[in-house]
Write a protein that holds these residues in place. Structure first.
Motif, PDB file in Angstrom:
ATOM      1  N   VAL A 183       0.906  -1.445  -0.231  1.00 49.63           N
ATOM      2  CA  VAL A 183       0.006   0.218  -0.245  1.00 49.63           C
ATOM      3  C   VAL A 183       0.783   1.853  -0.119  1.00 49.63           C
ATOM      4  O   VAL A 183       0.644   1.913  -0.960  1.00 49.63           O
ATOM      5  N   GLY A 184       2.269   1.001   0.646  1.00 47.51           N
ATOM      6  CA  GLY A 184       2.667   2.333   0.892  1.00 47.51           C
ATOM      7  C   GLY A 184       3.698   2.539  -0.129  1.00 47.51           C
ATOM      8  O   GLY A 184       3.648   3.599  -1.228  1.00 47.51           O
ATOM      9  N   GLY A 185       3.535   1.456  -0.682  1.00 48.44           N
ATOM     10  CA  GLY A 185       4.680   1.860  -2.556  1.00 48.44           C
ATOM     11  C   GLY A 185       2.893   1.889  -3.779  1.00 48.44           C
ATOM     12  O   GLY A 185       3.759   2.883  -4.542  1.00 48.44           O
ATOM     13  N   ARG A 186       2.010   1.804  -3.200  1.00 48.49           N
ATOM     14  CA  ARG A 186       0.934   1.909  -4.130  1.00 48.49           C
ATOM     15  C   ARG A 186       1.114   3.731  -3.673  1.00 48.49           C
ATOM     16  O   ARG A 186       0.755   4.665  -4.665  1.00 48.49           O
ATOM     17  N   TRP A 187       1.331   4.070  -2.846  1.00 46.25           N
ATOM     18  CA  TRP A 187       1.025   5.355  -1.961  1.00 46.25           C
ATOM     19  C   TRP A 187       1.708   6.442  -2.807  1.00 46.25           C
ATOM     20  O   TRP A 187       1.276   7.582  -3.581  1.00 46.25           O
ATOM     21  N   ALA A 188       3.325   5.786  -2.364  1.00 49.54           N
ATOM     22  CA  ALA A 188       4.136   7.334  -3.618  1.00 49.54           C
ATOM     23  C   ALA A 188       3.873   6.840  -4.785  1.00 49.54           C
ATOM     24  O   ALA A 188       4.420   8.367  -5.700  1.00 49.54           O
TER      25      ALA A 188
END
Length: 115
Positions: free
Chosen positions: A70-75
């Protein structure tokens, strides 16, 4: 002579018994093969079911991996948002220049806003 005919009937009876025994053995062999196949299929289905349950448990309980994903997608979304803002700003400046040029072309007494 009776002993010969008696021996012949014993041979015939023995032959029938051997044939019957062979048929029974062939039948048992076929049934055993069927049972082995059924057991193999059942075992395979059980293993696949367990594998699916393990995958679900890993996916649902691996919060660290989920958070990283999720963090990677958010970034990535934030980066695309920044790129979109830059592009929109460039388009806005270009449109302002075009509007100024058009105004200057239609009203010769006005100066272009952009320059």
């Amino acid at each position: 002579m009776t002993s010969l005919s008696g021996s012949g009937s014993n041979n015939a009876a023995e032959e029938r018994l051997n044939n019957r025994l062979d048929a029974e053995l062939a039948s048992l062999e076929g049934q055993l093969a069927h049972i082995v196949r059924a057991a193999s299929i059942h075992s395979t289905e059980s293993v696949l079911g367990l594998t699916l349950e393990i995958k679900r448990a890993i996916l649902l309980n691996d919060f660290q991996a989920l958070n990283m994903h999720v963090g990677g997608r958010w970034a990535a979304l934030r980066e695309k948002e920044g790129q979109a803002h830059v592009l929109l700003s460039e388009v806005a400046w270009e449109l302002a220049d075009i509007v100024a040029d058009l105004e200057a072309a239609y009203e010769p007494g006005l100066e272009p806003l952009g320059g």
